[in-house]
Design a protein around this motif. Sequence first.
Motif, short mmCIF file in Angstrom:
data_model
loop_
_atom_site.label_atom_id
_atom_site.label_comp_id
_atom_site.label_asym_id
_atom_site.label_seq_id
_atom_site.Cartn_x
_atom_site.Cartn_y
_atom_site.Cartn_z
N LEU A 1 33.03 44.50 103.04
CA LEU A 1 32.31 43.76 104.05
C LEU A 1 31.76 44.65 105.12
O LEU A 1 30.62 44.54 105.54
CB LEU A 1 33.30 42.80 104.73
N SER A 2 32.62 45.53 105.62
CA SER A 2 32.25 46.34 106.78
C SER A 2 33.18 47.53 106.87
O SER A 2 34.07 47.71 106.04
CB SER A 2 32.37 45.49 108.05
N CYS B 1 42.85 54.69 107.30
CA CYS B 1 41.98 55.64 108.02
C CYS B 1 40.54 55.52 107.54
O CYS B 1 39.61 55.64 108.32
CB CYS B 1 42.49 57.07 107.83
N LYS B 2 40.35 55.28 106.24
CA LYS B 2 38.98 55.07 105.73
C LYS B 2 38.38 53.83 106.37
O LYS B 2 37.19 53.80 106.69
CB LYS B 2 39.00 54.91 104.21
N GLY B 3 39.20 52.81 106.54
CA GLY B 3 38.79 51.64 107.33
C GLY B 3 37.76 50.73 106.70
O GLY B 3 37.01 50.06 107.40
N LEU B 4 37.70 50.67 105.38
CA LEU B 4 36.76 49.74 104.75
C LEU B 4 37.41 48.36 104.64
O LEU B 4 38.57 48.25 104.26
CB LEU B 4 36.34 50.24 103.36
N VAL B 5 36.63 47.35 104.99
CA VAL B 5 37.20 46.00 105.09
C VAL B 5 36.66 45.11 103.97
O VAL B 5 35.46 45.08 103.72
CB VAL B 5 36.86 45.38 106.47
N SER B 6 37.56 44.41 103.29
CA SER B 6 37.20 43.45 102.25
C SER B 6 37.65 42.05 102.67
O SER B 6 38.38 41.90 103.63
CB SER B 6 37.90 43.78 100.92
N ARG B 7 37.24 41.09 101.90
CA ARG B 7 37.75 39.73 102.12
C ARG B 7 39.06 39.55 101.38
O ARG B 7 39.29 40.20 100.36
CB ARG B 7 36.77 38.69 101.58
N ARG C 1 40.48 38.88 106.33
CA ARG C 1 39.91 40.22 106.12
C ARG C 1 41.04 41.22 105.94
O ARG C 1 42.02 41.22 106.69
CB ARG C 1 39.09 40.65 107.35
N LEU C 2 40.86 42.10 104.96
CA LEU C 2 41.91 43.07 104.65
C LEU C 2 41.31 44.46 104.58
O LEU C 2 40.26 44.66 103.96
CB LEU C 2 42.54 42.71 103.30
N ILE C 3 41.96 45.41 105.24
CA ILE C 3 41.49 46.80 105.16
C ILE C 3 41.99 47.37 103.84
O ILE C 3 43.19 47.50 103.62
CB ILE C 3 41.99 47.64 106.34
N THR C 4 41.03 47.64 102.94
CA THR C 4 41.41 48.10 101.60
C THR C 4 41.04 49.56 101.37
O THR C 4 41.49 50.16 100.40
CB THR C 4 40.71 47.26 100.52
N GLY C 5 40.22 50.13 102.25
CA GLY C 5 39.86 51.55 102.12
C GLY C 5 38.94 51.82 100.95
O GLY C 5 38.76 51.02 100.07
#
Length: 417
Positions: A5-6, A140-146, A413-417
């Motif tokens: 997502l972001s 740390c990568k900080g990519l966000v998924s649903r 929202r979940l930070i999945t990296g």
Amino acid sequence: DGVLLSELSRPCRMMLLVNPQSGKGQALILYNNHIQRMFNEAGIIHTLVITERQNHARELVKEADLSQWDALVIMSGDGLLYEVINGLLERPDWEEAIRTPLGILPGGSGNALAASVHHYSGASPVSSEELLVSCGFLLCKGLVSRMDLVSIHLSSSPRLFSFLSLAWGFVADVDIESEKYRHVGAARFTVGTLVRLASLRVYKGRLAYLPATKDHNNQQGLRNNMTVHCNNQASSLTPPPVLCRPSRDSSCHNTFHNSCHSNNSLKVRRSESTPSRSATKAPSGPPDSLLVPLDQPLPANWVVVPEEDFVLMLAMYQSHLAEDLLAAPDAVSDDGVIHLFYVRAGISRTALLRLFLAMEKGAHLATNCQHLVHTKVRALRLEPYSPKGIITVDGEVVEYGPLQAEVHRGLSRLITG
Ligand code: ADP
Ligand code: MG
């Protein structure tokens, strides 16, 4: 994997909730040894919040000024995240609050979501501190998924939300009985499984579900627009549940084929299955559009499982049930389905043990076990017959008795990296 997502902005402000009692009671030491420096180097400004008791985290996020935080990260087992999610959904501004990116660092004994996030990243399986370091890097990568959440109605408790699992029978009993082995960490489930196998029993009840359709992506449209064309019944449905001996049991799932005939019947069924107010009277959180009140008959398009004798019922919406149990190998965080498993009574102890051993590699579905059934659903209802027992949601005990559940695709929202 789920759609990204972001990305978290830098510098990033995180609230890091740590349960010092989780797992072997070493979460703070693990934080000091592995996480603190990593986060500082990655430009993550984090505030450590040490939980003092059960429901502390829930109350905290219920009242918190969320505009101060880019993410809420939980360092504990799955139980603490369960509190945080329910706290967020109890807020008057739940719709906004539940969009706060959530992160998980394995610090407990039940670290199923952490193992799932690691699995979604495509990395090969690891455990304990290696899993912690991997999850740290992914944050740390900080990519966000649903992430999907499942709303659960119990007979007299308020509605609650679940991100991981719903269990009854063998798995629920092991989960709770094994709490006393928490000091051995993730191995508690192995110990608990062996102990429970020795006193294997049958759980009686009625299980029913609403099958997931192939185009469940479009179900939101289907729900909101009654004139959506429902064409070929065969092509719009997923194949029948994966049975290890399909020939023997496929007749049991005949009602499956009734779910979609024409526009008209769809309309009729929609009105039948429109939830009454009592099913949705929860003060906050999204309404449940697929459920009728627990004391009313099931909508016509639901499938009633023919068996009433079970060894376990397990509904999963993430890949892992524990660090080393890949229960739903093809699950992703936002597939919008509940992966429903049940094991029919009559399975031998050896066969059940074989299933759990195979589950370490996610190979249990390929073991040809005639007692294991797996199907993908969007909602389910369970009515246990015995007056006492254990039901768990995300590994936590909930009120025992009839219940029903519905998946809400990508609600959090979940930070999945
Ligand atoms: P574990 O995997 O070890 O069970 P969990 O995250 O599931 O770890 O936490 C277990 C329970 O501990 C949760 O229900 C949580 O509410 C509770 N809890 C949180 N903080 C504390 C604390 N300081 N002392 C005792 N229990 C706590
Ligand atoms: Mg727990």
